[in-house]
Design a protein around this motif. Structure first.
Motif, mmCIF file in Angstrom:
data_model
loop_
_atom_site.group_PDB
_atom_site.id
_atom_site.type_symbol
_atom_site.label_atom_id
_atom_site.label_comp_id
_atom_site.label_asym_id
_atom_site.label_seq_id
_atom_site.Cartn_x
_atom_site.Cartn_y
_atom_site.Cartn_z
ATOM 1 N N CYS A 23 12.787 6.241 -0.145
ATOM 2 C CA CYS A 23 11.617 5.573 0.445
ATOM 3 C C CYS A 23 11.169 4.398 -0.407
ATOM 4 O O CYS A 23 10.869 3.319 0.124
ATOM 5 C CB CYS A 23 10.465 6.556 0.612
ATOM 6 N N LEU A 24 11.127 4.577 -1.692
ATOM 7 C CA LEU A 24 10.697 3.499 -2.585
ATOM 8 C C LEU A 24 11.655 2.312 -2.513
ATOM 9 O O LEU A 24 11.217 1.162 -2.402
ATOM 10 C CB LEU A 24 10.580 4.027 -4.017
ATOM 11 N N GLY A 25 12.951 2.568 -2.550
ATOM 12 C CA GLY A 25 13.931 1.492 -2.447
ATOM 13 C C GLY A 25 13.911 0.808 -1.089
ATOM 14 O O GLY A 25 14.014 -0.423 -0.994
ATOM 15 N N THR A 26 13.761 1.586 -0.026
ATOM 16 C CA THR A 26 13.707 1.014 1.322
ATOM 17 C C THR A 26 12.468 0.157 1.500
ATOM 18 O O THR A 26 12.533 -0.926 2.085
ATOM 19 C CB THR A 26 13.751 2.137 2.376
ATOM 20 N N LEU A 27 11.336 0.619 0.995
ATOM 21 C CA LEU A 27 10.106 -0.177 1.096
ATOM 22 C C LEU A 27 10.226 -1.479 0.308
ATOM 23 O O LEU A 27 9.762 -2.523 0.777
ATOM 24 C CB LEU A 27 8.904 0.634 0.609
ATOM 25 N N ALA A 28 10.837 -1.424 -0.860
ATOM 26 C CA ALA A 28 11.027 -2.655 -1.645
ATOM 27 C C ALA A 28 11.914 -3.640 -0.887
ATOM 28 O O ALA A 28 11.626 -4.844 -0.840
ATOM 29 C CB ALA A 28 11.634 -2.324 -3.005
ATOM 30 N N ALA A 79 15.153 12.731 -4.329
ATOM 31 C CA ALA A 79 15.962 11.774 -3.563
ATOM 32 C C ALA A 79 15.171 11.122 -2.420
ATOM 33 O O ALA A 79 15.220 9.896 -2.271
ATOM 34 C CB ALA A 79 17.219 12.457 -3.034
ATOM 35 N N PRO A 80 14.426 11.873 -1.578
ATOM 36 C CA PRO A 80 13.687 11.201 -0.501
ATOM 37 C C PRO A 80 12.659 10.197 -1.029
ATOM 38 O O PRO A 80 12.465 9.127 -0.448
ATOM 39 C CB PRO A 80 12.984 12.335 0.250
ATOM 40 N N TRP A 81 12.036 10.547 -2.142
ATOM 41 C CA TRP A 81 11.052 9.643 -2.747
ATOM 42 C C TRP A 81 11.722 8.346 -3.189
ATOM 43 O O TRP A 81 11.233 7.260 -2.923
ATOM 44 C CB TRP A 81 10.400 10.347 -3.942
ATOM 45 N N ALA A 82 12.880 8.465 -3.857
ATOM 46 C CA ALA A 82 13.591 7.281 -4.336
ATOM 47 C C ALA A 82 14.110 6.436 -3.178
ATOM 48 O O ALA A 82 14.047 5.202 -3.220
ATOM 49 C CB ALA A 82 14.744 7.702 -5.243
ATOM 50 N N PHE A 113 8.987 6.579 7.323
ATOM 51 C CA PHE A 113 8.016 7.472 7.963
ATOM 52 C C PHE A 113 8.609 8.881 8.116
ATOM 53 O O PHE A 113 7.954 9.871 7.785
ATOM 54 C CB PHE A 113 7.596 6.907 9.325
ATOM 55 N N VAL A 114 9.846 8.967 8.595
ATOM 56 C CA VAL A 114 10.481 10.272 8.797
ATOM 57 C C VAL A 114 10.686 10.983 7.457
ATOM 58 O O VAL A 114 10.399 12.177 7.331
ATOM 59 C CB VAL A 114 11.818 10.102 9.552
ATOM 60 N N LEU A 115 11.160 10.267 6.449
ATOM 61 C CA LEU A 115 11.338 10.893 5.134
ATOM 62 C C LEU A 115 10.008 11.312 4.535
ATOM 63 O O LEU A 115 9.920 12.342 3.854
ATOM 64 C CB LEU A 115 12.073 9.947 4.190
ATOM 65 N N GLY A 116 8.959 10.515 4.789
ATOM 66 C CA GLY A 116 7.637 10.886 4.274
ATOM 67 C C GLY A 116 7.093 12.130 4.952
ATOM 68 O O GLY A 116 6.460 12.967 4.307
ATOM 69 N N VAL A 117 7.353 12.282 6.242
ATOM 70 C CA VAL A 117 6.887 13.479 6.959
ATOM 71 C C VAL A 117 7.657 14.702 6.489
ATOM 72 O O VAL A 117 7.086 15.771 6.299
ATOM 73 C CB VAL A 117 7.043 13.273 8.491
ATOM 74 N N ILE A 132 0.844 -1.210 0.000
ATOM 75 C CA ILE A 132 0.000 0.000 0.000
ATOM 76 C C ILE A 132 0.870 1.247 0.000
ATOM 77 O O ILE A 132 0.604 2.210 -0.735
ATOM 78 C CB ILE A 132 -0.965 -0.021 1.208
ATOM 79 N N ALA A 133 1.932 1.246 0.819
ATOM 80 C CA ALA A 133 2.823 2.408 0.877
ATOM 81 C C ALA A 133 3.526 2.639 -0.461
ATOM 82 O O ALA A 133 3.642 3.786 -0.909
ATOM 83 C CB ALA A 133 3.842 2.219 1.999
ATOM 84 N N VAL A 134 3.979 1.570 -1.106
ATOM 85 C CA VAL A 134 4.625 1.718 -2.418
ATOM 86 C C VAL A 134 3.623 2.262 -3.436
ATOM 87 O O VAL A 134 3.944 3.162 -4.226
ATOM 88 C CB VAL A 134 5.218 0.369 -2.899
ATOM 89 N N GLY A 135 2.411 1.740 -3.420
ATOM 90 C CA GLY A 135 1.375 2.250 -4.330
ATOM 91 C C GLY A 135 1.076 3.712 -4.104
ATOM 92 O O GLY A 135 0.931 4.489 -5.057
ATOM 93 N N CYS A 136 1.007 4.114 -2.843
ATOM 94 C CA CYS A 136 0.750 5.531 -2.539
ATOM 95 C C CYS A 136 1.921 6.412 -2.959
ATOM 96 O O CYS A 136 1.713 7.531 -3.430
ATOM 97 C CB CYS A 136 0.484 5.699 -1.047
ATOM 98 N N LEU A 137 3.130 5.916 -2.766
ATOM 99 C CA LEU A 137 4.294 6.687 -3.219
ATOM 100 C C LEU A 137 4.269 6.871 -4.731
ATOM 101 O O LEU A 137 4.545 7.949 -5.243
ATOM 102 C CB LEU A 137 5.586 5.965 -2.835
ATOM 103 N N TRP A 138 3.944 5.806 -5.428
ATOM 104 C CA TRP A 138 3.960 5.866 -6.888
ATOM 105 C C TRP A 138 2.829 6.728 -7.426
ATOM 106 O O TRP A 138 3.040 7.562 -8.308
ATOM 107 C CB TRP A 138 3.883 4.458 -7.466
ATOM 108 N N LEU A 139 1.632 6.549 -6.886
ATOM 109 C CA LEU A 139 0.488 7.310 -7.392
ATOM 110 C C LEU A 139 0.498 8.769 -6.942
ATOM 111 O O LEU A 139 -0.040 9.634 -7.632
ATOM 112 C CB LEU A 139 -0.816 6.646 -6.939
ATOM 113 N N GLY A 140 1.108 9.054 -5.797
ATOM 114 C CA GLY A 140 1.107 10.418 -5.280
ATOM 115 C C GLY A 140 2.336 11.218 -5.626
ATOM 116 O O GLY A 140 2.503 12.329 -5.140
#
Length: 151
Positions: free
Chosen positions: A80-85, A75-78, A144-148, A60-68
């Motif tokens: 987060c995406l790599g860490t979640l994977a 860099a923070p987005w990338a 979470f911290v990078l997303g905030v 769900i978090a990866v989907g939200c990152l990608w769609l949003g």
């Protein structure tokens, strides 16, 4: 239109981190309160549920990152995406490989086979399981911290 995705991302990563923190506290308490066999049965079920829940929360978090995401890659987005994977991969490995291995080692210990090799195997697998869970917990806190910060 980005706000709902950000909120859902933060909820998914926060709940995953909270579930892992709860599990980190609950497992040692179960080990002290219950006997050896009931504690392992409860812990085995909790570990499997935690990994399943984490896989869904991470997806769900990866989907939200990608769609949003906004235009371009930040860099923070990338990160987060790599860490979640990586976290999803670790949770799947924990569920598919480590939990069955821990279960087999526990059955050998419980069968009266007091060979020190099985005890060493159990301790090694348990430390590996703890390391994976702590890694996933740290990754979820990082996401979470990078997303905030990215909001």
């Amino acid at each position: 239109m980005r706000a709902p995705f950000d909120l859902l991302y933060l909820v998914a990563t926060g709940v995953w981190a909270g579930a892992l923190a709860y599990l980190t506290i609950a497992v040692p308490i179960l080990g002290k309160r219950l006997g050896r066999r009931p504690a392992w049965q409860a812990t085995r079920a909790l570990l499997a549920l935690s990994d399943l829940f984490g896989t869904w929360a991470g997806t769900i978090a990866v989907g939200c990152l990608w769609l949003g995401r906004q235009h371009g890659f930040r860099a923070p987005w990338a990160v987060c995406l790599g860490t979640l994977a990586l976290m999803i991969t670790l949770a799947l490995y924990h569920r598919a490989v480590l939990i069955p291995s821990l279960d087999a080692a526990f059955k050998r210990l419980g069968a009266g086979d007091e060979d020190p090799k099985w005890g060493r195997d159990w301790r090694f697998l348990w430390r590996m399981s703890q390391g994976l869970r702590y890694s996933i917990l740290l990754g979820s806190i990082l996401c979470f911290v990078l997303g905030v910060e990215d909001l």
